[in-house]
Design a protein around this motif. Structure first.
Motif, PDB file in Angstrom:
ATOM      1  N   VAL A  58      56.346 -39.169  18.749  1.00  0.00           N
ATOM      2  CA  VAL A  58      57.043 -40.091  17.880  1.00  0.00           C
ATOM      3  C   VAL A  58      56.716 -41.586  17.961  1.00  0.00           C
ATOM      4  O   VAL A  58      57.099 -42.038  19.287  1.00  0.00           O
ATOM      5  N   TRP A  82      64.649 -45.806  18.258  1.00  0.00           N
ATOM      6  CA  TRP A  82      64.738 -44.477  18.590  1.00  0.00           C
ATOM      7  C   TRP A  82      66.185 -44.369  19.436  1.00  0.00           C
ATOM      8  O   TRP A  82      66.502 -43.046  19.375  1.00  0.00           O
ATOM      9  N   SER A 103      68.596 -43.980  13.583  1.00  0.00           N
ATOM     10  CA  SER A 103      67.236 -43.469  12.968  1.00  0.00           C
ATOM     11  C   SER A 103      66.411 -42.586  14.016  1.00  0.00           C
ATOM     12  O   SER A 103      66.047 -41.537  13.539  1.00  0.00           O
ATOM     13  N   ILE A 159      65.943 -37.914  13.476  1.00  0.00           N
ATOM     14  CA  ILE A 159      64.792 -37.264  13.913  1.00  0.00           C
ATOM     15  C   ILE A 159      65.107 -36.176  15.005  1.00  0.00           C
ATOM     16  O   ILE A 159      64.708 -35.162  15.002  1.00  0.00           O
ATOM     17  N   LYS A 160      65.814 -36.777  16.041  1.00  0.00           N
ATOM     18  CA  LYS A 160      66.108 -35.673  17.246  1.00  0.00           C
ATOM     19  C   LYS A 160      67.087 -34.588  16.679  1.00  0.00           C
ATOM     20  O   LYS A 160      66.774 -33.452  17.075  1.00  0.00           O
ATOM     21  N   LEU A 178      60.020 -33.727  21.539  1.00  0.00           N
ATOM     22  CA  LEU A 178      59.948 -34.916  21.024  1.00  0.00           C
ATOM     23  C   LEU A 178      59.522 -35.881  22.062  1.00  0.00           C
ATOM     24  O   LEU A 178      60.176 -35.891  23.056  1.00  0.00           O
ATOM     25  N   ASN A 216      58.571 -39.983  22.619  1.00  0.00           N
ATOM     26  CA  ASN A 216      58.679 -41.281  22.048  1.00  0.00           C
ATOM     27  C   ASN A 216      57.852 -42.475  22.764  1.00  0.00           C
ATOM     28  O   ASN A 216      57.888 -42.485  24.114  1.00  0.00           O
ATOM     29  N   LEU A 225      54.462 -38.324  14.584  1.00  0.00           N
ATOM     30  CA  LEU A 225      55.297 -38.932  13.510  1.00  0.00           C
ATOM     31  C   LEU A 225      55.300 -40.552  13.803  1.00  0.00           C
ATOM     32  O   LEU A 225      56.077 -40.823  14.590  1.00  0.00           O
ATOM     33  N   VAL A 237      56.926 -44.140  12.665  1.00  0.00           N
ATOM     34  CA  VAL A 237      57.808 -44.791  11.927  1.00  0.00           C
ATOM     35  C   VAL A 237      57.774 -46.025  11.909  1.00  0.00           C
ATOM     36  O   VAL A 237      57.800 -46.744  13.201  1.00  0.00           O
ATOM     37  N   PHE A 271      63.779 -40.194   5.388  1.00  0.00           N
ATOM     38  CA  PHE A 271      63.669 -39.022   6.242  1.00  0.00           C
ATOM     39  C   PHE A 271      64.268 -37.887   5.675  1.00  0.00           C
ATOM     40  O   PHE A 271      63.791 -36.542   5.819  1.00  0.00           O
ATOM     41  N   LYS A 326      62.624 -34.371   5.119  1.00  0.00           N
ATOM     42  CA  LYS A 326      62.515 -33.835   6.489  1.00  0.00           C
ATOM     43  C   LYS A 326      61.940 -32.290   6.427  1.00  0.00           C
ATOM     44  O   LYS A 326      61.185 -31.942   7.265  1.00  0.00           O
TER      45      LYS A 326
END
Length: 307
Positions: free
Chosen positions: A13, A20, A24, A28-29, A48, A50, A67, A69, A107, A111
């Motif tokens: 990510v 993160w 936001s 994702i998580k 994931l 980051n 991914l 962002v 998202f 998703k």
């Protein structure tokens, strides 16, 4: 173009750390990092990792699943998929949004496409790795029995077959994997509800798969309800089921299973194809994912002949 890297079911990510660690990143998580239903241990669907955009060096650029962002760098909202940009195979989903709130909304709207896109990427990777070891004889025999086939590696052996049932097994000193096919005449839409599919599964397995103890057999674990959902499988309406199997009548064997059930309109049959794993006290996500990938190689015989 160089080959892509990255671990199994791993997503890199690219997102600034302060986002993160805020809502936001949590969005994702919570979705991509949720635990996979139907596993004995808690394992996320995706791992994931980051990094900020400044750290996206040549090594990271070769990751199979990215991914990306961008928040507060553009006035417009944009969601796009890019394939094979820096390596192959590679899937890059990129979100651009003028604010954190806009990203979260964007998202949430997309998703499911992101999830399925990365899952398909993983299945393609696995089947590409399996391709050199696929046993053509399995496909030929399956075509003769059912009029369809799966690309099954030679590490699986032909265990049991009849006109409505097939059991392919892989046995190692540590774990077991299996592919099961069971079919019957389709009557009406009630055949595809959860209760009917479980009953069909249990009657098929009880008849054909005996356990390690006298009079023991395989069946569906009922203390944890299997999860079903409607999907499109190979351009067909299908029911995906995830749950646990167990040995009844003595013994303590069990593990996760995944099945796809759908109707062959040409023959009027209900078809269920399934993969299950036994690996006591160990993580099973990757072993079940391998079976999921194999199930997604499903092809009717006429499709095979055209290719």
């Amino acid at each position: 173009m160089s080959s892509s890297g990255g671990g199994t079911s791993e997503i890199l990510v690219v997102m600034e750390k302060h986002y993160w660690e805020k809502e936001s990143g949590k969005a994702i998580k919570d979705y991509l990092g949720q635990f996979q239903y139907g596993l004995n241990q808690e394992e996320p669907i995706f791992k994931l990792i980051n990094i900020p955009e400044a750290s996206l060096n040549d090594i990271y650029k070769k990751h199979r699943n990215l991914l990306w962002v961008d928040i507060n760098k553009s006035k417009a909202e944009k969601f796009e998929l890019k394939k094979n940009v820096w390596s192959q195979p590679q899937s890059i989903f990129k979100f651009s949004a003028p604010s954190e709130e806009a990203f979260i909304r964007l998202f949430q709207d997309n998703k499911e496409s992101v999830m399925e896109g990365y899952k398909e990427s993983e299945r393609e990777r696995i089947n590409s790795a399996f391709k050199p070891s696929v046993k053509i004889e399995h496909a030929h025999k399956m075509n003769k029995l059912f009029g369809f086939n799966l690309a099954v590696p030679k590490s699986f052996y032909w265990a049991i077959e009849d006109e409505n049932f097939l059991w392919l097994r892989k046995e190692t000193k540590d774990f077991s994997q299996a592919i099961v096919v069971y079919t019957k005449l389709y009557t009406d839409t009630a055949d595809l509800n959860k209760e009917s599919l479980i009953a069909f599964r249990d009657s098929s397995l009880k008849k054909h798969i005996q356990g390690t103890e006298i009079n023991s057999y395989m069946g569906t674990e009922t203390t944890v309800t299997p999860q079903t959902k409607k999907i499109v499988f190979k351009e067909m309406y299908a029911i995906e089921m995830r749950g646990f199997w167990r040995q009844y009548g003595g013994g303590f064997m069990g593990g996760p299973f995944l099945s796809y059930s759908f109707v062959d309109e040409n023959t009027g049959r209900l078809i269920s194809i399934e993969g299950y794993v036994q690996y006591p006290n160990e993580n099973k996500r990757d072993l079940l994912l391998q079976l999921e990938a194999i199930l997604h190689t499903f092809k009717f015989a006429e499709e095979e002949s055209k290719e």
